[in-house]
Scaffold this active site. Structure first.
Site, PDB file in Angstrom:
ATOM      1  N   LYS A 142       0.468   0.069  -3.070  1.00 36.05           N
ATOM      2  CA  LYS A 142       0.098   0.472  -4.419  1.00 36.05           C
ATOM      3  C   LYS A 142       1.097  -0.065  -5.433  1.00 36.05           C
ATOM      4  O   LYS A 142       0.742  -0.786  -6.333  1.00 36.05           O
ATOM      5  CB  LYS A 142      -0.001   1.993  -4.515  1.00 36.05           C
ATOM      6  CG  LYS A 142      -1.354   2.531  -4.122  1.00 36.05           C
ATOM      7  CD  LYS A 142      -1.382   3.186  -2.799  1.00 36.05           C
ATOM      8  CE  LYS A 142      -2.795   3.512  -2.354  1.00 36.05           C
ATOM      9  NZ  LYS A 142      -2.822   4.553  -1.323  1.00 36.05           N
ATOM     10  N   TRP A 166      -5.179  13.516  -0.356  1.00 33.94           N
ATOM     11  CA  TRP A 166      -4.091  13.034   0.496  1.00 33.94           C
ATOM     12  C   TRP A 166      -3.291  14.176   1.106  1.00 33.94           C
ATOM     13  O   TRP A 166      -2.759  14.047   2.207  1.00 33.94           O
ATOM     14  CB  TRP A 166      -3.194  12.048  -0.253  1.00 33.94           C
ATOM     15  CG  TRP A 166      -3.924  10.770  -0.549  1.00 33.94           C
ATOM     16  CD1 TRP A 166      -4.226  10.254  -1.774  1.00 33.94           C
ATOM     17  CD2 TRP A 166      -4.483   9.850   0.412  1.00 33.94           C
ATOM     18  NE1 TRP A 166      -4.939   9.086  -1.636  1.00 33.94           N
ATOM     19  CE2 TRP A 166      -5.105   8.815  -0.314  1.00 33.94           C
ATOM     20  CE3 TRP A 166      -4.524   9.819   1.809  1.00 33.94           C
ATOM     21  CZ2 TRP A 166      -5.757   7.744   0.308  1.00 33.94           C
ATOM     22  CZ3 TRP A 166      -5.177   8.754   2.432  1.00 33.94           C
ATOM     23  CH2 TRP A 166      -5.778   7.732   1.682  1.00 33.94           C
ATOM     24  N   ASP A 222       5.145  12.511  -0.403  1.00 33.34           N
ATOM     25  CA  ASP A 222       4.315  11.320  -0.277  1.00 33.34           C
ATOM     26  C   ASP A 222       4.288  10.672  -1.664  1.00 33.34           C
ATOM     27  O   ASP A 222       3.623  11.154  -2.567  1.00 33.34           O
ATOM     28  CB  ASP A 222       2.912  11.740   0.172  1.00 33.34           C
ATOM     29  CG  ASP A 222       1.929  10.575   0.226  1.00 33.34           C
ATOM     30  OD1 ASP A 222       2.327   9.434  -0.094  1.00 33.34           O
ATOM     31  OD2 ASP A 222       0.753  10.816   0.592  1.00 33.34           O
TER      32      ASP A 222
HETATM   33  C1  LIG Z   1      -3.126   5.329  -0.351  1.00 30.35           C
HETATM   34  C2  LIG Z   1      -2.434   6.602  -0.100  1.00 30.35           C
HETATM   35  C3  LIG Z   1      -2.174   7.053   1.208  1.00 30.35           C
HETATM   36  C4  LIG Z   1      -2.661   6.309   2.440  1.00 30.35           C
HETATM   37  O1  LIG Z   1      -1.947   5.161   2.622  1.00 30.35           O
HETATM   38  P1  LIG Z   1      -2.221   4.206   3.896  1.00 30.35           P
HETATM   39  O2  LIG Z   1      -1.106   3.238   3.761  1.00 30.35           O
HETATM   40  O3  LIG Z   1      -3.580   3.620   3.717  1.00 30.35           O
HETATM   41  O4  LIG Z   1      -2.131   5.041   5.115  1.00 30.35           O
HETATM   42  C5  LIG Z   1      -1.488   8.238   1.369  1.00 30.35           C
HETATM   43  N1  LIG Z   1      -1.063   8.941   0.305  1.00 30.35           N
HETATM   44  C6  LIG Z   1      -1.291   8.541  -0.959  1.00 30.35           C
HETATM   45  C7  LIG Z   1      -0.783   9.358  -2.092  1.00 30.35           C
HETATM   46  C8  LIG Z   1      -1.988   7.371  -1.198  1.00 30.35           C
HETATM   47  O5  LIG Z   1      -2.216   6.967  -2.455  1.00 30.35           O
END
Ligand SMILES: *Cc1c(COP(=O)(O)O)cnc(C)c1O
Length: 363
Positions: free
Chosen positions: A197, A103, A173
């Site tokens: 998530k 990521w 993030d």
């Molecule tokens: C799933 C995830 C993303 C991507 O998320 P989207 O909503 O599909 O763009 C980015 N960073 C992390 C840490 C993730 O787990």
């Protein structure tokens, strides 16, 4: 009662049953207004209440300081990989990145289109099986900001303490561990998280930020891409993902009813302990991640030293035993057990029991 399976999907992921029940009960007639949340105007009084309740819940649970803004946006965490540098990059001031997996790689790929950057630390040479230490980290003199991924969903590492970046804004993030534990929001310039998530369904992305950072953006940047726009219009510049925001609000109510982050954090620790103990008690299972950096949200596990045929068997037999989505990400292989807030203890216990039985059969 509903014949539900235990769902270990990394995202979209399991939601609390009381949230789903509430959404079901309110589906056709939301609180006596005669229509579904799916059908209502985003300018209606009802939806304004839904939006402000979600924001207030998030502020209470996370202890977000009053001088931070909370935004509900679209485009997923992936759009934030573009929006953050487009809004926060300052000429001749590189973006510092703590590179810890897939990521942050995606974040780098996007930010390098518009910004200069510097890898402040990386554990790529060790296949991201641990996080960098502070002595391995070299920040730039005058970075625009520092990018970090608090929980590496694919490689199974999670930061426990965040680096002190002083005056330089720290951008995190938190897609896969927001609301899993307390964080000191004042340590961050900006936090973003795709909801699917740990806080709701796909379709909404939460951004928590210091509003003054939005003023860095060039006025020529597209209106929708400017944080400024969404701050000014309080997430109602265009139609927000209304139903997703509503579900996030229900999840926040659920967290508070459960006792808030102190209770949730304790449970997450307990669930992670059960699975890591199930892995560490035998040589049949291994976790490649360095112990201090192991994630409490995504547990990575190899079977018989990485025997792919046996891992495939594990996935298929687990699926038959109603333990769904335990396959590891294709870049890592093996197994991955995602145990977000809504993963019940019973699911984790059933998985640990299945692991014991599987070892007896094939170990
Ligand atoms: C799933 C995830 C993303 C991507 O998320 P989207 O909503 O599909 O763009 C980015 N960073 C992390 C840490 C993730 O787990």
């Amino acid at each position: 009662m509903y014949n539900r399976i235990f769902n270990f999907s990394p995202g979209p992921a399991v939601l609390p049953v009381p949230v789903l029940e509430r959404a079901r009960d309110e589906m056709l007639n939301y609180q006596g207004c005669g229509m579904s949340v799916l059908e209502m105007s985003h300018r209606s009084h009802e939806f304004e209440q839904i939006l402000s309740k979600a924001e207030a819940g998030l502020r209470r649970i996370m202890g977000i300081p009053n001088d931070y803004v909370v935004l509900f946006l679209q485009g997923g965490a992936s759009l934030q990989f573009a929006m953050v540098p487009q809004n926060l990059f300052l000429q001749d001031q590189p973006v510092d990145v703590l590179h810890t997996g897939a990521w942050t790689k995606k974040a780098i790929d996007d930010l390098k289109k518009v910004a200069a950057y510097h890898i402040a630390a990386s554990t790529e040479s060790e296949n991201f099986t641990r996080l960098p230490t502070s002595t391995e980290t070299t920040f730039s003199q005058n970075a625009s900001y520092v990018h970090i991924c608090s929980n590496n969903t694919i490689f199974g590492t999670q930061w426990t303490t965040f680096p002190d970046t002083g005056e330089v804004p720290l951008v995190a993030d938190m897609s896969s561990d927001i609301l899993s534990r307390p964080v000191d929001v004042s340590q961050f310039g900006l936090i973003f998280a795709g909801a699917q998530k740990n806080i709701g369904p796909a379709g909404v992305t939460v951004v928590i930020m210091r509003p003054e950072l939005a003023e860095r953006a060039p006025q020529k940047l597209s209106t929708m891409l400017q944080y400024r726009t969404h701050i000014k219009q309080q997430s109602l510049y265009n139609t927000p993902p209304t139903f997703a925001v509503y579900i996030v609000g229900l999840v926040l109510e659920w967290i508070e009813a459960e006792g808030g982050l102190p209770v949730i954090t304790g449970r997450n620790q307990e669930k992670a302990d059960i699975l890591y103990q199930a892995i560490d008690r035998t040589d049949f299972y291994t976790c490649p991640v360095a112990k201090p950096d192991r994630s409490k949200m995504n547990v990575i596990c190899r079977v018989a030293g990485g025997d792919e045929a046996l891992e495939k068997k594990f996935v298929s037999e687990a699926t038959q035993a109603s333990l769904s989505s335990v396959k590891g990400h294709r870049s890592v292989g093996g197994l991955r057990f995602s145990i977000y807030n809504a993963q019940p203890m019973a699911g984790v216990e059933a998985l640990a029991e299945f692991m014991r039985a599987f070892e007896q059969k094939y170990g």
